[in-house]
Scaffold this motif. Structure first.
Motif, PDB file in Angstrom:
ATOM      1  N   LEU A 121       2.890   9.303  -6.323  1.00 60.53           N
ATOM      2  CA  LEU A 121       3.591  10.580  -6.168  1.00 60.53           C
ATOM      3  C   LEU A 121       4.579  10.802  -7.312  1.00 60.53           C
ATOM      4  N   ILE A 122       5.378   9.796  -7.631  1.00 61.01           N
ATOM      5  CA  ILE A 122       6.347   9.918  -8.730  1.00 61.01           C
ATOM      6  C   ILE A 122       5.626  10.175 -10.044  1.00 61.01           C
ATOM      7  N   ALA A 123       4.542   9.436 -10.277  1.00 61.85           N
ATOM      8  CA  ALA A 123       3.789   9.591 -11.522  1.00 61.85           C
ATOM      9  C   ALA A 123       3.203  10.995 -11.647  1.00 61.85           C
ATOM     10  N   THR A 124       2.754  11.564 -10.538  1.00 58.91           N
ATOM     11  CA  THR A 124       2.174  12.907 -10.591  1.00 58.91           C
ATOM     12  C   THR A 124       3.235  13.941 -10.938  1.00 58.91           C
ATOM     13  N   PHE A 125       4.443  13.799 -10.411  1.00 56.74           N
ATOM     14  CA  PHE A 125       5.536  14.701 -10.798  1.00 56.74           C
ATOM     15  C   PHE A 125       5.769  14.641 -12.306  1.00 56.74           C
ATOM     16  N   ILE A 126       5.814  13.427 -12.841  1.00 56.77           N
ATOM     17  CA  ILE A 126       6.014  13.282 -14.286  1.00 56.77           C
ATOM     18  C   ILE A 126       4.836  13.886 -15.048  1.00 56.77           C
ATOM     19  N   ILE A 175      -0.585  -3.752 -10.818  1.00 62.67           N
ATOM     20  CA  ILE A 175      -1.241  -2.678 -10.061  1.00 62.67           C
ATOM     21  C   ILE A 175      -0.393  -1.413 -10.085  1.00 62.67           C
ATOM     22  N   LEU A 176       0.909  -1.561  -9.882  1.00 60.88           N
ATOM     23  CA  LEU A 176       1.787  -0.387  -9.865  1.00 60.88           C
ATOM     24  C   LEU A 176       1.894   0.247 -11.250  1.00 60.88           C
ATOM     25  N   CYS A 177       1.912  -0.564 -12.304  1.00 60.82           N
ATOM     26  CA  CYS A 177       1.909  -0.006 -13.667  1.00 60.82           C
ATOM     27  C   CYS A 177       0.613   0.748 -13.937  1.00 60.82           C
ATOM     28  N   THR A 190       0.836  -1.201   0.000  1.00 58.95           N
ATOM     29  CA  THR A 190       0.000   0.000   0.000  1.00 58.95           C
ATOM     30  C   THR A 190       0.871   1.251   0.000  1.00 58.95           C
ATOM     31  N   ILE A 191       1.989   1.224   0.728  1.00 58.16           N
ATOM     32  CA  ILE A 191       2.931   2.339   0.671  1.00 58.16           C
ATOM     33  C   ILE A 191       3.495   2.459  -0.737  1.00 58.16           C
ATOM     34  N   GLY A 192       3.755   1.321  -1.394  1.00 63.13           N
ATOM     35  CA  GLY A 192       4.205   1.344  -2.783  1.00 63.13           C
ATOM     36  C   GLY A 192       3.234   2.060  -3.686  1.00 63.13           C
ATOM     37  N   ASN A 193       1.943   1.863  -3.453  1.00 64.14           N
ATOM     38  CA  ASN A 193       0.932   2.593  -4.223  1.00 64.14           C
ATOM     39  C   ASN A 193       1.135   4.099  -4.104  1.00 64.14           C
ATOM     40  N   GLY A 194       1.341   4.550  -2.865  1.00 61.72           N
ATOM     41  CA  GLY A 194       1.513   5.982  -2.646  1.00 61.72           C
ATOM     42  C   GLY A 194       2.775   6.528  -3.282  1.00 61.72           C
ATOM     43  N   VAL A 195       3.872   5.773  -3.195  1.00 57.01           N
ATOM     44  CA  VAL A 195       5.140   6.219  -3.783  1.00 57.01           C
ATOM     45  C   VAL A 195       5.017   6.330  -5.299  1.00 57.01           C
ATOM     46  N   VAL A 196       4.457   5.291  -5.931  1.00 59.76           N
ATOM     47  CA  VAL A 196       4.298   5.316  -7.389  1.00 59.76           C
ATOM     48  C   VAL A 196       3.379   6.463  -7.807  1.00 59.76           C
ATOM     49  N   LEU A 247      -1.266   2.263 -11.696  1.00 64.15           N
ATOM     50  CA  LEU A 247      -1.226   3.525 -10.955  1.00 64.15           C
ATOM     51  C   LEU A 247      -0.269   4.523 -11.593  1.00 64.15           C
ATOM     52  N   LEU A 248       0.833   4.034 -12.157  1.00 63.66           N
ATOM     53  CA  LEU A 248       1.778   4.920 -12.822  1.00 63.66           C
ATOM     54  C   LEU A 248       1.091   5.697 -13.943  1.00 63.66           C
ATOM     55  N   PHE A 249       0.384   5.005 -14.826  1.00 56.08           N
ATOM     56  CA  PHE A 249      -0.245   5.667 -15.967  1.00 56.08           C
ATOM     57  C   PHE A 249      -1.496   6.433 -15.557  1.00 56.08           C
ATOM     58  N   MET A 250      -2.220   5.917 -14.567  1.00 58.03           N
ATOM     59  CA  MET A 250      -3.413   6.616 -14.085  1.00 58.03           C
ATOM     60  C   MET A 250      -3.039   7.969 -13.477  1.00 58.03           C
ATOM     61  N   GLN A 251      -2.060   7.977 -12.599  1.00 58.92           N
ATOM     62  CA  GLN A 251      -1.691   9.215 -11.910  1.00 58.92           C
ATOM     63  C   GLN A 251      -0.836  10.127 -12.772  1.00 58.92           C
ATOM     64  N   MET A 252      -0.229   9.601 -13.802  1.00 54.94           N
ATOM     65  CA  MET A 252       0.609  10.420 -14.673  1.00 54.94           C
ATOM     66  C   MET A 252      -0.197  11.076 -15.788  1.00 54.94           C
ATOM     67  N   LEU A 253      -1.173  10.368 -16.354  1.00 55.49           N
ATOM     68  CA  LEU A 253      -1.823  10.826 -17.578  1.00 55.49           C
ATOM     69  C   LEU A 253      -3.317  11.108 -17.450  1.00 55.49           C
ATOM     70  N   ILE A 254      -3.961  10.640 -16.390  1.00 49.39           N
ATOM     71  CA  ILE A 254      -5.415  10.801 -16.292  1.00 49.39           C
ATOM     72  C   ILE A 254      -5.814  11.691 -15.128  1.00 49.39           C
TER      73      ILE A 254
END
Length: 466
Positions: A309-314, A363-365, A301-307, A367-374
């Motif tokens: 956050l990184i995705a939002t910066f990108i 799941i992490l992939c 679950t912490i991994g979800n938050g880290v990914v 979240l990466l694209f969801m938080q980065m692009l959507i």
């Protein structure tokens, strides 16, 4: 020598955005903290908890979501009437009342009531903060500054996940869940204090025909007289048109504005039915179903938050360089692929460590694209789409629908998993295909225009589509 004027103005607008997004930080923390507090709240009252059952756990969790739907509607109307800044100051008090109420709650009934109050503030902030920042920022800065809202949301969630883990590990108190909930008072106080030092939105001042005050604010947040005069002329012109058309209730009868509202509601459906909150709320349950241990599942679950956050910066970096439509379409394409991949992993791979890590990778992939692009594009569009004189109420309505969709996903996901199992993720993939078609056919591009110029552009484009 003093810094150049454009540097001073940029710094001032950035400080305004930081102050306003304390509401988003509170929003993120309050939505994330419950995952760590629930296990402790479920212990008997004699052991320091509230004796929650599975049913009351669901009620306590969803009370905030449904409160947020009401809060979005209320804040939209209030921000049009009293201003974005004043509304955010009021919301900081509601946040504080909700935090203190949940922290000190002696019973389940009071906890549910106070979670609903907290939801009013969360929903109000989600509808008001992006609009306030968009109206303060110039066209070239709007995308990145509004996207700070999403950055602060995911930062708040990550802070909640980390503090939950630390408090659970180091605190021996049976009331540790109260400490978890009480920390949310910090961003609530910072939001109220921050609003004392920022001006009102010039667009809202103009909508109330307070043109001298609007100009004074623009002089603080714009670097050139030419830009000030251009924006003032556009606001005066649109203000005159709005007065001729009557109040916002009359304008809702205008086809192109009605279409914009439906597009805004459709975008809320798109954002929530990606399934993002199914992962944010239920990742440990999904991973435990693959055979992963409880501690490992909670760490993920912490991994979800880290990914996130990184995705939002990108995403903030990308959003200044690419249009809204291409980012959403690309993001939805990857979301469809990762949902289908997760369904395949859970359905066909044999149980064991490899299956657990493959599921976590999907799941992490996602979240990466969801938080980065959507996700950042959704909140940006909520600040851009609607006309000035009804921006608050229409943004509030669209965001309220988004919260209802959020609640539906949270409610239906466990039922769907029990009924359909791993095939649930193929259902999400199919829904996202429909969302991709909706964005491709219905969403106009909004990049690169002032809010007033964008309003005229949208009216022309949607009238042509009629």
């Amino acid at each position: 020598m003093p810094p150049p004027a454009d540097t001073r103005e940029s710094r001032f607008v950035f400080k305004v955005a930081i102050a306003a997004t304390m509401g988003a930080l509170a929003f993120g923390y309050d939505t994330g903290v419950i995952s760590g507090a629930l296990p402790f709240m479920s212990t008997p009252q004699s052991g320091g908890g509230l004796g929650l059952t599975p049913v009351t756990e669901g009620i306590v969790t969803s009370a905030l979501v449904f409160g947020a739907a009401f809060g979005s509607l209320m804040a939209g109307t209030l921000s049009d009437r009293y201003g974005r800044r004043t509304t955010l100051m009021g919301l900081s008090l509601v946040f504080l009342i909700g935090v203190l109420g949940t922290t000190l709650a002696p019973s389940v009934a009071i906890m549910v009531a106070m979670r609903f109050v907290l939801g009013l503030a969360v929903g109000g902030a989600s509808a008001t903060v992006p609009v306030f920042i968009a109206e303060m920022a110039g066209p070239s800065r709007r995308a990145r500054l509004v996207s700070q809202n999403e950055l602060m949301i995911v930062s708040g969630q990550l802070i909640a996940y980390v503090l939950n883990a630390l408090l659970a590990h180091y605190s021996q108190s049976p009331h540790v869940w109260r400490y978890m909930l009480g920390i949310a008072a910090v961003p609530a106080v910072l939001l109220g204090l921050g609003m004392l030092f920022v001006p009102a939105s010039p667009r809202w001042l103009a909508s109330k025909n307070r043109m001298k005050e609007a100009r004074a604010v623009l002089e603080q947040i714009r670097s050139s007289n030419r830009q000030i005069e251009t924006e003032m002329a556009e606001m005066i012109k649109l203000n005159g048109i709005d007065r001729e058309q009557g109040g916002w209730s009359a304008v809702l009868g205008t086809p192109w504005i009605r279409k914009l509202l439906w597009i805004g509601i459709g975008l809320g459906f798109m954002a929530q039915f990606t399934g993002v909150n199914a992962f944010m709320y239920f990742t440990p349950i999904i991973l435990k179903s693959t055979g992963l241990g409880t501690n490992a599942a909670l760490t993920a679950t912490i991994g979800n938050g880290v990914v996130a956050l990184i995705a939002t910066f990108i995403g903030i970096w990308l959003i200044g360089r690419h249009g809204r439509r291409p980012m959403l379409l690309t993001g939805l394409g990857f979301v469809i692929a990762t949902q289908a991949a997760l369904g395949a992993v859970l359905l066909w791979m044999p149980d064991g460590p490899l299956k657990s890590y493959a599921a976590l990778a999907c799941i992490l992939c996602f979240l990466l694209f969801m938080q980065m692009l959507i996700a950042p594009v959704y909140w940006l569009l909520m600040s851009e789409l609607f006309p000035m004189h009804v921006r608050g109420v229409l943004t509030g309505t669209a965001v309220a629908c988004q919260w209802v969709f959020n609640g539906l996903v949270a409610l239906l996901f466990p039922i769907a998993m029990a009924q359909f199992g791993s095939a649930t993720f193929f259902v999400f993939a199919a829904i996202n295909v429909a969302s991709l078609v909706f964005v491709a056919l219905c969403l106009p591009e909004t990049r690169g225009k002032s809010l007033e110029g964008l309003e005229k552009h949208l009216e022309k484009e949607l009238a042509v589509r009629a």
